[in-house]
Write an enzyme that holds these catalytic residues in place. Structure first.
Site, PDB file in Angstrom:
ATOM      1  CE  LYS A   1       0.406  -2.063   4.054  1.00 27.66           C
ATOM      2  NZ  LYS A   1       0.105  -3.271   4.740  1.00 27.66           N
TER       3      LYS A   1
ATOM      4  CE  LYS B   1      -3.907  -1.274   4.750  1.00 31.02           C
ATOM      5  NZ  LYS B   1      -4.000  -1.923   6.063  1.00 31.02           N
TER       6      LYS B   1
HETATM    7  N1  HSE Z   1      -0.447  -3.682   9.411  1.00 34.20           N
HETATM    8  C1  HSE Z   1      -1.560  -3.781   8.552  1.00 34.20           C
HETATM    9  C2  HSE Z   1      -2.828  -3.861   9.396  1.00 34.20           C
HETATM   10  C3  HSE Z   1      -1.411  -4.991   7.688  1.00 34.20           C
HETATM   11  O1  HSE Z   1      -2.732  -4.061  10.608  1.00 34.20           O
HETATM   12  O2  HSE Z   1      -3.920  -3.707   8.866  1.00 34.20           O
HETATM   13  C4  HSE Z   1      -2.341  -5.047   6.544  1.00 34.20           C
HETATM   14  O3  HSE Z   1      -2.176  -3.963   5.685  1.00 34.20           O
END
Ligand code: HSE
Length: 409
Positions: A100, A200
């Protein structure tokens, strides 16, 4: 037979290899081709695996191999992933990624390179782990003008908040557990400071509204200031605290986009999304609210989305899938000061002072609160106006302990 390569053999990369090997026959039936892993790039050695012979430490072995048609980049980070992905696309290989950070920071550029070389660049796994969201947003919801996307986009912080809410677990212990379970980023500050959720929501906003939104241009708050006291007040208010990535179309070409903890009502569809699960609410003008729910982190859920993209690339080896947005200089982002929200405030001081500064507030109570502690919610106002009132509160001797947005989700 279609030859593929995997860049990185960490949590997700090993999951991709596992699914490609354990689901070989069923995938072959679906694709009508055998999918074979030709090379895996990793600097570490992995002796004793059934596919130990596939490993290379040299990226040139992959980019220069004309038999490799699809490359899965699952290394994470921008460097050297950007250079590797760019070179693979320029070598006419389709690329899929779960990265991402790469898509949020370099997506417009990589999509343009993929277009130029008539190959595909797909990233279903970059948002929501195993939850299908990129493809539905790009295809199934294409008839809608999207009004808003609001999501619990980070599994680690949702896991931590859930443990704080349901078990009164400390932030530190919950984070440690999330790390042990493989949910957290290598540097967990990306999770708890909101940067992962920021990447995201930037990807979703870029896709839904057609212009790149860069992470540096959006207001990002994490959950490190959230206390068990705030959790208790949220409960009394009738909801929970969730870390939300939110983008709203303001209708004048600007996006009201941010990442912040929010009080959301227990009536919201997002309020019951707990543990490592992610939930993404898309408000379309034709569909109304649509919610996508599932495991947003972890080895196999994320690998499932990567493998689905590999399959899609194989099915479209000589055709481009329409997945594109153009670059933008940040002029599509509403300044955060102009964003409008009702707010929750927790402070030490006089409720009368708070009343006179804000005019209209609703006081909240919790059990065993110290005598001097107050908490209240405000009406909707611009963040700029709210910050001015907070300044006034402080000037009048109120010690402000926390402020949190209230979501209408
Ligand atoms: N570290 C991220 C989370 C992993 O906890 O959502 C998935 O992108």
């Amino acid at each position: 037979m279609i030859q593929v390569a995997i860049l990185g053999h960490g949590v997700v990369g090993s999951g991709v290899a596992e699914i490609l090997l354990t689901h070989k026959e069923s995938l072959q039936k679906k694709v009508h081709e055998e999918i074979s892993i030709k090379k895996i790039l990793d600097l570490r050695d992995f002796p004793g695996l059934s596919y130990s012979d596939k490993f290379t430490k040299n990226f040139e072995d992959i980019v220069n191999d004309d038999e490799i048609k699809v490359v899965a980049e699952v290394m994470g980070g921008v460097n050297p992933a950007f250079d590797f992905v760019k070179r693979c696309l320029e070598a006419n290989k389709s690329v899929v990624t779960s990265n991402k950070e790469l898509v949020a920071k370099k997506g417009a550029q990589l999509l343009a390179i993929a277009k130029e070389h008539n190959v595909n660049f797909l990233f279903e796994a970059s948002v929501g782990g195993g939850i299908p969201i990129i493809r539905p947003l790009n295809n199934c919801l294409v008839a809608n003008d999207v009004d808003e996307i609001a999501g619990i986009l980070n599994g680690t912080t949702n896991f931590i908040l859930t443990k704080m809410i349901t078990e009164s677990m400390s932030f530190k212990d919950a984070l440690k557990l999330a790390q042990e379970l493989g949910y957290a980023e290598r540097d967990p500050s990306a999770d708890v400071e909101g940067h992962d959720a920021c990447r995201k929501i930037c990807i979703l906003a870029s896709l839904a509204f057609g212009k790149h939104v860069y992470p540096d241009n959006i207001h990002t708050e994490g959950i490190t200031n959230i206390s068990l006291e705030d959790v208790a007040y949220a409960n009394r208010w009738g909801g929970v605290i969730k870390l939300i990535g939110d983008v709203k179309n303001t209708g004048n070409g600007m996006l009201d986009i941010f990442v912040a903890p929010m009080l959301i009502s227990e009536d919201s569809q997002l309020s019951s999304i707990d543990d490592v699960f992610n939930g993404i609410l898309v408000r379309g003008d034709a569909t109304g609210d649509v919610v996508f729910y599932g495991k947003g982190a972890g080895k196999l859920p994320t690998a499932s989305a990567v493998v689905a993209d590999i399959v899609d690339c194989i099915k479209h080896l000589n055709a481009r899938k329409y997945l594109f947005w153009s670059d933008c200089d940040g002029s599509n982002v509403l300044p955060y000061d102009e964003s409008v929200s009702a707010m929750y405030v927790r402070a030490n001081g006089s409720i009368k002072t708070a009343q006179s500064v804000f005019n209209k507030i609703t006081q909240l109570h919790r059990e065993n609160a110290p005598e001097n502690e107050i908490a209240f919610t405000t009406n909707e106002m611009k963040i700029k106006e709210f910050n001015e009132k907070i300044k006034e509160l402080k000037e009048n001797g109120v010690e402000v302990l926390n402020t949190i947005r209230i979501g209408d989700l």
